[in-house]
Design an enzyme around this catalytic site. Structure first.
Site, PDB file in Angstrom:
ATOM      1  N   LEU B  14      16.858  77.600  19.422  1.00  0.00           N
ATOM      2  CA  LEU B  14      16.770  77.617  20.923  1.00  0.00           C
ATOM      3  C   LEU B  14      18.267  78.376  21.383  1.00  0.00           C
ATOM      4  CD1 LEU B  14      15.163  74.553  22.479  1.00  0.00           C
ATOM      5  CD2 LEU B  14      14.563  76.792  22.865  1.00  0.00           C
ATOM      6  N   HIS B  15      18.216  79.421  21.209  1.00  0.00           N
ATOM      7  CA  HIS B  15      19.610  80.248  21.698  1.00  0.00           C
ATOM      8  C   HIS B  15      19.135  80.674  23.136  1.00  0.00           C
ATOM      9  CE1 HIS B  15      18.338  84.265  20.363  1.00  0.00           C
ATOM     10  NE2 HIS B  15      17.163  83.722  19.702  1.00  0.00           N
ATOM     11  N   ALA B  16      20.014  81.838  23.398  1.00  0.00           N
ATOM     12  CA  ALA B  16      19.943  82.024  24.872  1.00  0.00           C
ATOM     13  C   ALA B  16      18.687  82.816  25.356  1.00  0.00           C
ATOM     14  CB  ALA B  16      21.151  83.041  25.127  1.00  0.00           C
TER      15      ALA B  16
END
Lengths: 150, 86
Positions: B14-16
């Site tokens: 769950l990155h940007a």
């Protein structure tokens, strides 16, 4: 209404976010802001606050202020896939930062050598409305990149 | 309040970008939405809070929703996290 100045985190050329070749940023899904075409090699804090997120691979970080303001600096596009190649973290997640505190050092030639685009979106993902956007050359830690009105 | 636990499918966690996609969907619902991993729970409508979870591919994350449209919210958001968002 309070105006909060967001200072350029990287030396470079400020460009319209909608020109970034990544729809999540270009369509402002991550928030409004400005992208920087970097000429510098160190990303500094664009605002004073808490460094709530600094990816281990250095490709992005986020800062919150005492208010409801959240900022995300994303160095290059899809650069999470580099797993830190071309990046070196200077700061530590969780620490307090002031405008200009160095956070990540990066090497453009290495990032581009891995096939990534180094254009770097800086977006306001929290409260407030972005009311002014810089264009043209900006100096890290000195020039206003955009203004948030809260 | 309802909740559902999913195994995160996104290759890079769950990155940007995935967080932005999630929040945009979450903001379309009136319900209060939170996301949890292990003991940490964050606001599901804040991108920075979500990326601060540090959730990686294969991690169990729990979505909680509370409000009139909580069932629809959970259904849509679960489907989203079960896809590879990059």
């Amino acid at each position: 209404m309070t105006r909060i100045n967001v200072i350029a985190p990287i030396d470079g050329i400020a460009v319209d976010l909608t020109t970034v070749p990544d729809e999540v940023f270009a369509q402002k899904m991550a928030g409004d802001g400005v992208a920087i075409e970097p000429t510098g090699s160190v990303a500094v804090a664009p605002i004073s606050g808490e460094l709530v997120k600094l990816f281990p691979g250095g490709h992005a970080f986020g800062i919150t202020t005492a208010g409801d303001v959240e900022l995300i600096v994303h160095i290059g596009l899809d650069t999470i896939e580099l797993h830190g190649t071309g990046f070196e973290n200077i700061a530590t997640e969780g620490q307090h930062v002031d405008v200009g505190t160095p956070i990540v050092r990066f090497q453009r030639s290495t990032i581009e050598g891995q096939g990534k685009i180094v254009i770097s979106p800086v977006v306001s993902s929290g409260g407030g409305t972005v009311i002014e956007h810089a264009t043209g050359p900006v100096k890290a830690g000195k020039d206003v990149l955009f203004v948030i009105e809260v | 309040m309802s909740e559902r636990t999913v195994i995160l499918a996104s290759t890079s966690g769950l990155h940007a970008r995935p967080a932005a996609v999630f929040v945009q969907k979450a903001k379309g619902f009136q319900s209060q939405i939170s996301l949890s991993k292990n003991d940490k729970t964050v606001n599901g409508k804040s991108i920075l809070s979500i990326i601060s979870l540090g959730a990686l591919q294969g991690d169990e994350v729990t979505i909680k929703a509370s409000g009139a449209d909580e069932e629809n919210a959970l259904s849509d958001l679960t489907t989203l996290l079960e896809q590879d968002l990059g």
